[in-house]
Design a protein around this motif. Sequence first.
Motif, mmCIF file in Angstrom:
data_model
loop_
_atom_site.group_PDB
_atom_site.id
_atom_site.type_symbol
_atom_site.label_atom_id
_atom_site.label_comp_id
_atom_site.label_asym_id
_atom_site.label_seq_id
_atom_site.Cartn_x
_atom_site.Cartn_y
_atom_site.Cartn_z
ATOM 1 N N PHE A 2 -18.752 14.188 -0.328
ATOM 2 C CA PHE A 2 -17.574 13.674 -1.038
ATOM 3 C C PHE A 2 -16.733 14.802 -1.622
ATOM 4 O O PHE A 2 -15.506 14.806 -1.519
ATOM 5 N N MET A 3 -17.392 15.780 -2.238
ATOM 6 C CA MET A 3 -16.651 16.856 -2.884
ATOM 7 C C MET A 3 -15.968 17.778 -1.880
ATOM 8 O O MET A 3 -14.965 18.418 -2.201
ATOM 9 N N SER A 4 -16.491 17.848 -0.659
ATOM 10 C CA SER A 4 -15.841 18.674 0.362
ATOM 11 C C SER A 4 -14.499 18.089 0.780
ATOM 12 O O SER A 4 -13.675 18.781 1.379
ATOM 13 N N LEU A 5 -14.279 16.810 0.449
ATOM 14 C CA LEU A 5 -13.034 16.129 0.799
ATOM 15 C C LEU A 5 -12.072 16.028 -0.375
ATOM 16 O O LEU A 5 -10.935 15.586 -0.207
ATOM 17 N N VAL B 14 -11.179 18.639 6.107
ATOM 18 C CA VAL B 14 -10.890 19.590 5.040
ATOM 19 C C VAL B 14 -10.271 18.860 3.857
ATOM 20 O O VAL B 14 -9.814 17.722 3.972
ATOM 21 N N ARG B 15 -10.253 19.534 2.719
ATOM 22 C CA ARG B 15 -9.597 18.962 1.543
ATOM 23 C C ARG B 15 -8.088 18.960 1.754
ATOM 24 O O ARG B 15 -7.501 19.952 2.184
ATOM 25 N N ARG B 16 -7.464 17.837 1.418
ATOM 26 C CA ARG B 16 -6.013 17.710 1.572
ATOM 27 C C ARG B 16 -5.330 17.347 0.260
ATOM 28 O O ARG B 16 -4.227 16.824 0.251
ATOM 29 N N GLY B 17 -6.013 17.589 -0.842
ATOM 30 C CA GLY B 17 -5.422 17.218 -2.121
ATOM 31 C C GLY B 17 -5.214 15.724 -2.187
ATOM 32 O O GLY B 17 -6.151 14.948 -2.011
ATOM 33 N N ASN B 18 -3.971 15.309 -2.394
ATOM 34 C CA ASN B 18 -3.658 13.882 -2.451
ATOM 35 C C ASN B 18 -3.222 13.318 -1.111
ATOM 36 O O ASN B 18 -2.810 12.164 -1.025
ATOM 37 N N GLY B 19 -3.277 14.135 -0.060
ATOM 38 C CA GLY B 19 -2.895 13.660 1.250
ATOM 39 C C GLY B 19 -3.981 12.838 1.913
ATOM 40 O O GLY B 19 -5.148 12.870 1.514
ATOM 41 N N HIS B 20 -3.593 12.095 2.947
ATOM 42 C CA HIS B 20 -4.509 11.245 3.704
ATOM 43 C C HIS B 20 -4.749 11.873 5.074
ATOM 44 O O HIS B 20 -3.812 12.411 5.684
ATOM 45 N N PRO B 21 -5.969 11.815 5.593
ATOM 46 C CA PRO B 21 -6.220 12.463 6.880
ATOM 47 C C PRO B 21 -5.542 11.793 8.064
ATOM 48 O O PRO B 21 -5.269 12.438 9.075
ATOM 49 N N ASN B 22 -5.248 10.493 7.958
ATOM 50 C CA ASN B 22 -4.775 9.745 9.117
ATOM 51 C C ASN B 22 -3.417 9.079 8.946
ATOM 52 O O ASN B 22 -2.924 8.436 9.880
ATOM 53 N N ILE B 23 -2.811 9.174 7.752
ATOM 54 C CA ILE B 23 -1.526 8.523 7.481
ATOM 55 C C ILE B 23 -0.620 9.497 6.740
ATOM 56 O O ILE B 23 -1.048 10.142 5.777
ATOM 57 N N VAL B 24 0.624 9.591 7.142
ATOM 58 C CA VAL B 24 1.614 10.459 6.499
ATOM 59 C C VAL B 24 2.966 9.741 6.530
ATOM 60 O O VAL B 24 3.331 9.177 7.572
ATOM 61 N N PRO B 25 3.724 9.766 5.390
ATOM 62 C CA PRO B 25 3.393 10.288 4.061
ATOM 63 C C PRO B 25 2.584 9.273 3.254
ATOM 64 O O PRO B 25 2.946 8.094 3.189
ATOM 65 N N TYR B 26 1.522 9.731 2.665
ATOM 66 C CA TYR B 26 0.605 8.861 1.922
ATOM 67 C C TYR B 26 -0.029 9.732 0.847
ATOM 68 O O TYR B 26 -1.149 10.196 0.977
ATOM 69 N N GLN B 27 0.742 9.975 -0.236
ATOM 70 C CA GLN B 27 0.273 10.913 -1.243
ATOM 71 C C GLN B 27 1.123 10.814 -2.500
ATOM 72 O O GLN B 27 2.036 9.985 -2.588
#
Length: 435
Positions: free
Chosen positions: A186-189, A260-273
């Motif tokens: 969890f923390m790696s994400l 990888v960590r993306r902060g408030n971003g989503h791995p599969n949807i953009v813009p989603y933050q």
Amino acid sequence: MLWAKDDAMNPTSPHGDAATSHTDATSAPEPTGPLKGLRVLDLSRILAGPACTQWLGDLGCDVVKVERPGRGDDTRHWGPNYVHDTNGDPTLESAYYLSANRNKRSLAVDIAKPAGAALIRELVPHFDIVVENFKVGGLARYGLDYASLRPLHPGLIYCSITGFGQSGPYAHRAGYDYLAQGMGGFMSLTGAPDGEPIKAGVAVADIMCGMFACNAIVAALYHRERSGEGQYLDLSLLDSQVGMLFYEGLNYLSTGEIPVRRGNGHPNIVPYQVFEASDGYFILAVGNDDQFKRFCVFAGLVELADDPRFATNNARVKNRTELTHLIAAQTTKKTAAQWIAGLEEIDVPSAPVNTMDRVFADPQVLHREMRITMAQTSAGNVPVDLIGNPMKFSKTPVNYRQSPPGLGEHTDSVLGEFLDLDPQALQALKDDGVI
């Protein structure tokens, strides 16, 4: 048939005639939830186990929390935020303890004393469920493990919660939420791409393990209803945390590429933050291409709607950095409230980033009764605010019957109710330090 409190309605109940009434019934309303009539003996402490048993209590179970005399659940002392009594003096109930212990009665028994362990064994046949979170094998020394209790109650559902489960190379280790968040990925994400790994702001491994345990217990009750047999349930924090990985776990398992960590971003949807407005932050959650087009028009970025770099979600994911910079340059031109109101009108999901004061003043949160107030009996009935239960039932609603109990608040009534101990017998146990 589920074993019920009313023996007249269920002649096969193991509870016995003495279990048909509650000593404390006059001071608290009757349960209304779907598990009304079932009893839970709660040998857990801290958070995962108590969260599970609080939810069972909300669902209608009669939960008796077994605690050490003198100190009780460790979280009682996890201040500095404590309930204050009518004189303004702090009590033994911290805010942390209050968060996971309503709808329970407190029984203070020293299970390390043979007489105390014997009392618990005598109580077990009156209960449907035992929940405990001692280290693996920790209760065997007291004769309170599943192997020892099952002969006394073949229909018993016994749920153990540990850090790593009852088997495997880590089974002997003590487990904590923080460790599970780290070991379970969890923390790696979580956290900024160029920052350190970050744990969640609340103990998600503990809380979700408690929820998984609650679900497992309800499933085991259904099995017992059909078969008449109880069973042993083995829940762990690490299993629960890995079980929460869902799409990020599958992103790795499907490709072999480590997320990888993306902060408030989503791995599969953009813009989603989160984006910065002129006066703070707001969340933009564009879920499909049509929403993106509507957003572009409202944001004054109409030229991006059909740009092949951004026109589809797949393209936006590939070009997230460039798109994020373009959007961020626009969002600071309006307030967060203006963005949220305008996006709502065109059906593009957005939301504020609320601090706690705003959460618990939000009209939707209040309408859904997620902020409740109870009279804290152990502090002279001073009112305390608690977080409501999110489960809503049309026929068997949850209700709030007992504020988080004071240490040993119900010792005499519980032992009198189930074991028929008279005042003299209770006093003898107190003199011996058993209760």
